[in-house]
Design a protein around this motif. Structure first.
Motif, short mmCIF file in Angstrom:
data_model
loop_
_atom_site.label_atom_id
_atom_site.label_comp_id
_atom_site.label_asym_id
_atom_site.label_seq_id
_atom_site.Cartn_x
_atom_site.Cartn_y
_atom_site.Cartn_z
N CYS A 93 -1.58 68.92 -45.08
CA CYS A 93 -2.34 70.15 -44.79
C CYS A 93 -3.45 70.34 -45.82
O CYS A 93 -4.58 70.69 -45.46
CB CYS A 93 -1.40 71.34 -44.78
SG CYS A 93 -2.20 72.90 -44.35
N HIS A 110 -6.32 68.06 -45.02
CA HIS A 110 -7.14 68.53 -43.89
C HIS A 110 -8.06 69.67 -44.32
O HIS A 110 -9.22 69.74 -43.90
CB HIS A 110 -6.26 68.96 -42.73
CG HIS A 110 -5.48 67.84 -42.12
ND1 HIS A 110 -6.05 66.66 -41.71
CD2 HIS A 110 -4.16 67.72 -41.84
CE1 HIS A 110 -5.12 65.87 -41.22
NE2 HIS A 110 -3.95 66.49 -41.28
N GLY A 129 -10.69 67.67 -39.04
CA GLY A 129 -9.79 68.22 -40.06
C GLY A 129 -9.00 69.40 -39.54
O GLY A 129 -7.85 69.62 -39.91
N TYR A 130 -9.60 70.17 -38.64
CA TYR A 130 -8.91 71.33 -38.07
C TYR A 130 -7.81 70.90 -37.10
O TYR A 130 -6.75 71.48 -37.07
CB TYR A 130 -9.90 72.25 -37.35
CG TYR A 130 -9.24 73.42 -36.66
CD1 TYR A 130 -8.67 74.44 -37.40
CD2 TYR A 130 -9.17 73.47 -35.28
CE1 TYR A 130 -8.04 75.50 -36.77
CE2 TYR A 130 -8.55 74.53 -34.64
CZ TYR A 130 -7.99 75.54 -35.39
OH TYR A 130 -7.36 76.58 -34.77
#
Length: 197
Positions: free
Chosen positions: A52, A55, A195-196
């Motif tokens: 996470c 990202h 990335g999302y």
């Protein structure tokens, strides 16, 4: 279930039928198994945290890259009039709003603030991000009033607005930049959304 097994073992031991007592070796083996499971659970949590964080780092990097590239490309061709400045401010604001609403998705379970209620949203962007009846009608979710599901949609809508602002550069800049440079900006937005996802 465990209580029933314990009661049955106690009754069998008290009546002298059989002693199902657990030896010290089983306790040490059980302790090792529990510690192994605990360590593996912690490792899983740390790897999810690391993924996470990676990202989010991609989203921050791509936002910075997008804003800097757009500013450089638009200033290169003698675009210093007010319309060009407004365009640069608009894309910078929309890029930062895209980043903020994406982080709001991550923060939702701890802060319980929907993406469209971020204090940084204002004006047309706020109006565009706020859920409407169309969202609710087209929702695949059983509960279209679900704030989390609607929060997940906000960054997609902000990315659309950002791409729209990039495409408007031809009409708003005195000397628009080349289509390959425009595609570079689209690619940066796409990397951000990677990335999302």
């Amino acid at each position: 279930m465990n209580v029933i097994v314990y009661i049955a073992a106690s009754i069998l031991k008290e009546n002298g039928i059989v002693d199902l007592g657990i030896s010290n070796q089983f306790h040490s083996l059980g302790g090792m198994i529990v510690s192994f499971l605990l360590v593996s659970r912690v490792n899983t949590a740390l790897s999810r945290y690391g993924a996470c964080r990676g990202h989010i780092n991609v989203m921050y990097r791509e936002t910075r890259e997008f804003i800097q590239t757009a500013f450089i490309l638009s200033q290169r061709n003698d675009n210093d009039e007010n319309e060009a400045r407004e365009w640069r401010n608009e894309i910078a604001y929309r890029a930062l709003v895209l980043l903020r609403t994406s982080v709001a998705v991550v923060e939702y379970f701890s802060k319980e603030i929907p993406g469209w209620k971020c204090p940084e949203l204002s004006g047309f962007e706020l109006l565009y991000a706020t859920p409407c009846d169309l969202w609710k009608r087209n929702s695949l979710n059983n509960n279209p009033e679900d704030d989390y599901t609607n929060t997940l949609r906000v960054p997609f809508r902000m990315a659309y607005l950002l791409r729209q602002s990039v495409s408007e550069q031809e009409g708003r800049l005195k000397n628009p930049f080349h289509v390959t440079q425009e595609n570079l900006l689209y690619g940066t937005v796409n990397s951000f959304m990677g990335g999302y996802y």
